[in-house]
Motif scaffolding. Sequence first.
Motif, PDB file in Angstrom:
ATOM      1  N   LEU A  40      45.983-102.733 -31.640  1.00  0.00           N
ATOM      2  CA  LEU A  40      45.814-103.924 -32.558  1.00  0.00           C
ATOM      3  C   LEU A  40      47.114-104.273 -33.208  1.00  0.00           C
ATOM      4  CD1 LEU A  40      43.787-106.094 -33.637  1.00  0.00           C
ATOM      5  CD2 LEU A  40      43.012-104.654 -35.434  1.00  0.00           C
ATOM      6  N   GLU A  41      47.610-103.344 -33.818  1.00  0.00           N
ATOM      7  CA  GLU A  41      48.924-103.664 -34.413  1.00  0.00           C
ATOM      8  C   GLU A  41      50.044-104.283 -33.532  1.00  0.00           C
ATOM      9  OE1 GLU A  41      49.621-100.193 -37.896  1.00  0.00           O
ATOM     10  OE2 GLU A  41      49.887 -99.563 -35.628  1.00  0.00           O
ATOM     11  N   ARG A  42      50.057-103.769 -32.314  1.00  0.00           N
ATOM     12  CA  ARG A  42      50.824-104.549 -31.325  1.00  0.00           C
ATOM     13  C   ARG A  42      50.413-106.095 -30.934  1.00  0.00           C
ATOM     14  NH1 ARG A  42      50.865 -99.311 -28.753  1.00  0.00           N
ATOM     15  NH2 ARG A  42      49.176-100.115 -27.286  1.00  0.00           N
ATOM     16  N   GLU A  43      49.217-106.177 -31.033  1.00  0.00           N
ATOM     17  CA  GLU A  43      48.806-107.442 -30.769  1.00  0.00           C
ATOM     18  C   GLU A  43      49.058-108.421 -31.727  1.00  0.00           C
ATOM     19  OE1 GLU A  43      44.534-106.584 -28.236  1.00  0.00           O
ATOM     20  OE2 GLU A  43      44.399-106.896 -30.327  1.00  0.00           O
ATOM     21  N   VAL A  44      48.963-108.205 -33.077  1.00  0.00           N
ATOM     22  CA  VAL A  44      49.374-108.941 -34.365  1.00  0.00           C
ATOM     23  C   VAL A  44      50.856-108.916 -34.356  1.00  0.00           C
ATOM     24  CG1 VAL A  44      47.064-108.886 -35.139  1.00  0.00           C
ATOM     25  CG2 VAL A  44      48.764-107.244 -36.024  1.00  0.00           C
ATOM     26  N   GLY A  45      51.427-107.850 -34.063  1.00  0.00           N
ATOM     27  CA  GLY A  45      52.862-107.904 -34.334  1.00  0.00           C
ATOM     28  C   GLY A  45      53.397-107.501 -35.669  1.00  0.00           C
ATOM     29  N   THR A  46      52.578-106.623 -36.093  1.00  0.00           N
ATOM     30  CA  THR A  46      52.907-106.174 -37.527  1.00  0.00           C
ATOM     31  C   THR A  46      52.172-104.799 -37.914  1.00  0.00           C
ATOM     32  OG1 THR A  46      53.229-106.670 -39.809  1.00  0.00           O
ATOM     33  CG2 THR A  46      51.238-107.251 -39.015  1.00  0.00           C
ATOM     34  N   THR A  47      52.626-104.009 -38.985  1.00  0.00           N
ATOM     35  CA  THR A  47      52.021-102.863 -39.103  1.00  0.00           C
ATOM     36  C   THR A  47      50.766-103.037 -39.868  1.00  0.00           C
ATOM     37  OG1 THR A  47      54.337-101.719 -38.992  1.00  0.00           O
ATOM     38  CG2 THR A  47      52.300-100.518 -40.088  1.00  0.00           C
ATOM     39  N   LEU A  48      49.646-102.401 -39.546  1.00  0.00           N
ATOM     40  CA  LEU A  48      48.606-102.356 -40.273  1.00  0.00           C
ATOM     41  C   LEU A  48      48.073-101.313 -41.119  1.00  0.00           C
ATOM     42  CD1 LEU A  48      46.299-104.357 -37.525  1.00  0.00           C
ATOM     43  CD2 LEU A  48      47.727-105.318 -39.362  1.00  0.00           C
ATOM     44  N   LEU A  49      48.562-100.168 -40.688  1.00  0.00           N
ATOM     45  CA  LEU A  49      48.083 -98.877 -41.334  1.00  0.00           C
ATOM     46  C   LEU A  49      49.499 -98.087 -41.635  1.00  0.00           C
ATOM     47  CD1 LEU A  49      45.539 -99.460 -39.861  1.00  0.00           C
ATOM     48  CD2 LEU A  49      45.414 -96.927 -39.541  1.00  0.00           C
ATOM     49  N   ASP A  50      49.496 -97.580 -42.864  1.00  0.00           N
ATOM     50  CA  ASP A  50      50.631 -96.976 -43.438  1.00  0.00           C
ATOM     51  C   ASP A  50      50.191 -95.357 -42.963  1.00  0.00           C
ATOM     52  OD1 ASP A  50      52.669 -95.965 -44.664  1.00  0.00           O
ATOM     53  OD2 ASP A  50      52.368 -96.363 -46.537  1.00  0.00           O
ATOM     54  N   ARG A  51      50.744 -94.542 -42.033  1.00  0.00           N
ATOM     55  CA  ARG A  51      50.268 -93.365 -41.505  1.00  0.00           C
ATOM     56  C   ARG A  51      51.099 -92.286 -41.991  1.00  0.00           C
ATOM     57  NH1 ARG A  51      49.274 -96.898 -37.121  1.00  0.00           N
ATOM     58  NH2 ARG A  51      47.674 -96.608 -36.234  1.00  0.00           N
TER      59      ARG A  51
END
Length: 206
Positions: A40-51
């Motif tokens: 999903l992060e690759r689909e939207v092109g941004t980082t969604l989770l800070d791991r």
Amino acid sequence: MLDVRRLRLLREFADRGSIAATAKALGYTPSAVSQQLAVLEREVGTTLLDRTARSAELTDAGRRLSDHADRILRMIEFAEADLSEAEPTGQIVLTAFPTAAVAFAPALAHSLRHHEGLTFQLRQTRPGDGLRQVRSGEVDLALVDDWTGRLPTRGGGSLRFSLLLHDPLVLVVPPGHWAADPDREIDLWRRRDEPWLAAPAGEPSR
């Protein structure tokens, strides 16, 4: 195009707070959840989770997409219900505190008129009883107010929460009172011994 299943995963993660809890709730492995969120992060092109090594939390972008996902999923549910061939039947029982009943019950009753097979029952409940009655199955819905700030706005284990509104608190003072100065910070604790007009003893808002 965003994948609805991955949006649902993100929404669940936002509600539950960890990949492990999300995986357990949905019957997936933590690895599968992590991989799908990475896609999903690759689909939207941004980082969604800070791991980190032991945890993960939503970034600002993740929280914004989670809010979008919540609205998208609700719209999908509404569309599915709207197009369902089966007309809903039965009784919907709602419990509410008095001011909520006055504010929201007429609109709810009006919306249910489109479904002739449904009946609507409104009950008044004491503070704190609404959540218990939903958990026990006594009622279907509860309109509750929270003065503690501890109730979740979406998730909540076996319950689903939807935030309807924030109700502002307004302090009314006479002219010349120290709190009437808009540039002065209000410290209510320091003024606890002043005479107050407030809700009766026993009311949560007191």
